[in-house]
Design a protein around this motif. Structure first.
Motif, PDB file in Angstrom:
ATOM      1  N   ASP A  41      -7.825  -4.581  -3.449  1.00 54.56           N
ATOM      2  CA  ASP A  41      -7.582  -3.716  -2.287  1.00 54.56           C
ATOM      3  C   ASP A  41      -8.886  -3.369  -1.576  1.00 54.56           C
ATOM      4  O   ASP A  41      -8.936  -3.315  -0.346  1.00 54.56           O
ATOM      5  CB  ASP A  41      -6.873  -2.428  -2.712  1.00 54.56           C
ATOM      6  N   ILE A  42      -9.938  -3.133  -2.347  1.00 54.34           N
ATOM      7  CA  ILE A  42     -11.248  -2.833  -1.756  1.00 54.34           C
ATOM      8  C   ILE A  42     -11.722  -4.023  -0.933  1.00 54.34           C
ATOM      9  O   ILE A  42     -12.229  -3.863   0.191  1.00 54.34           O
ATOM     10  CB  ILE A  42     -12.264  -2.468  -2.853  1.00 54.34           C
ATOM     11  N   ALA A  69     -11.223  -6.828   6.063  1.00 55.49           N
ATOM     12  CA  ALA A  69     -10.574  -6.573   7.356  1.00 55.49           C
ATOM     13  C   ALA A  69     -11.522  -5.814   8.291  1.00 55.49           C
ATOM     14  O   ALA A  69     -11.626  -6.154   9.480  1.00 55.49           O
ATOM     15  CB  ALA A  69      -9.287  -5.784   7.155  1.00 55.49           C
ATOM     16  N   LEU A  70     -12.225  -4.814   7.760  1.00 57.94           N
ATOM     17  CA  LEU A  70     -13.189  -4.082   8.589  1.00 57.94           C
ATOM     18  C   LEU A  70     -14.325  -4.989   9.047  1.00 57.94           C
ATOM     19  O   LEU A  70     -14.753  -4.928  10.209  1.00 57.94           O
ATOM     20  CB  LEU A  70     -13.748  -2.881   7.818  1.00 57.94           C
ATOM     21  N   ALA A  83       0.836  -1.197   0.000  1.00 60.60           N
ATOM     22  CA  ALA A  83       0.000   0.000   0.000  1.00 60.60           C
ATOM     23  C   ALA A  83       0.875   1.254   0.000  1.00 60.60           C
ATOM     24  O   ALA A  83       1.908   1.300   0.668  1.00 60.60           O
ATOM     25  CB  ALA A  83      -0.913  -0.004   1.218  1.00 60.60           C
ATOM     26  N   ILE A 143      -9.828  -6.336   0.444  1.00 56.60           N
ATOM     27  CA  ILE A 143      -8.960  -6.494   1.612  1.00 56.60           C
ATOM     28  C   ILE A 143      -9.389  -5.540   2.719  1.00 56.60           C
ATOM     29  O   ILE A 143      -9.561  -5.953   3.879  1.00 56.60           O
ATOM     30  CB  ILE A 143      -7.469  -6.280   1.239  1.00 56.60           C
ATOM     31  N   VAL A 144      -9.590  -4.290   2.375  1.00 59.52           N
ATOM     32  CA  VAL A 144     -10.004  -3.306   3.387  1.00 59.52           C
ATOM     33  C   VAL A 144     -11.396  -3.643   3.924  1.00 59.52           C
ATOM     34  O   VAL A 144     -11.618  -3.667   5.136  1.00 59.52           O
ATOM     35  CB  VAL A 144      -9.955  -1.872   2.817  1.00 59.52           C
ATOM     36  N   GLY A 145     -12.321  -3.928   3.021  1.00 59.88           N
ATOM     37  CA  GLY A 145     -13.678  -4.285   3.450  1.00 59.88           C
ATOM     38  C   GLY A 145     -13.714  -5.556   4.284  1.00 59.88           C
ATOM     39  O   GLY A 145     -14.410  -5.631   5.301  1.00 59.88           O
TER      40      GLY A 145
END
Length: 157
Positions: free
Chosen positions: A130-131, A137-138, A50, A133-135
């Motif tokens: 990436d979207i 993880a959240l 990132a 991964i972030v989603g």
């Protein structure tokens, strides 16, 4: 388990198809605004993580991606709830797609650059994986915080 695999496969396909589209439709470095300066399309090749962190250590991110894929497989075999199946599918598919980039894209095997094309202001350029991964993880944090008694895996298996 099948739900997790299906979601993961869907994420890989979606990420790779959009990267293929970006490479065939966008010019490197040229920005196409979608929402003014807030969101745009800009083709870039990222050798690092990132924010292009560790750009000279691509092989380290290849190893990290391989470990993440192995962890996703381990969790997939032990998932107990639909909510965690969705989360693990999203995360597993995203890291698998990034591992594929690292292994199979130029400049060489294990040193491949990840294709990025979603430009978020002047902060960073990312991709569909990436979207997820972030989603993912959240969602994992949210699930852990709100449903602590319904674990991710059955460790006894």
């Amino acid at each position: 388990m099948l739900l997790t695999i299906a979601i993961g496969a869907g994420v890989v396909v979606l990420d790779q198809v959009t990267k293929w589209w970006a490479e065939n439709s966008l010019s490197t470095g040229e920005r196409v605004p979608l929402l003014g300066e807030l969101l745009g399309l800009q083709l870039a090749y990222n050798p690092g993580a990132a924010f292009s962190f560790g750009a000279n250590s691509t092989w380290i991110f290849t190893i990290i991606s391989a470990v993440a894929v192995a962890a996703a497989i381990w969790f997939t075999l032990r998932v107990r709830t639909v909510s965690w199946a969705i989360v693990i599918g999203c995360l597993g598919g995203a890291v698998t797609s990034h591992l594929g980039d690292r292994l199979l894209r130029p400049p060489s095997f294990g040193q491949g650059h990840v294709v990025d094309f979603l430009a978020y202001g002047n902060w960073f350029i990312g991709n569909i994986a990436d979207i997820f991964i972030v989603g993912g993880a959240l969602a994992a944090v949210l699930l852990t915080a709100t449903v602590p008694d319904r674990g991710t895996v059955d460790a006894a298996r």
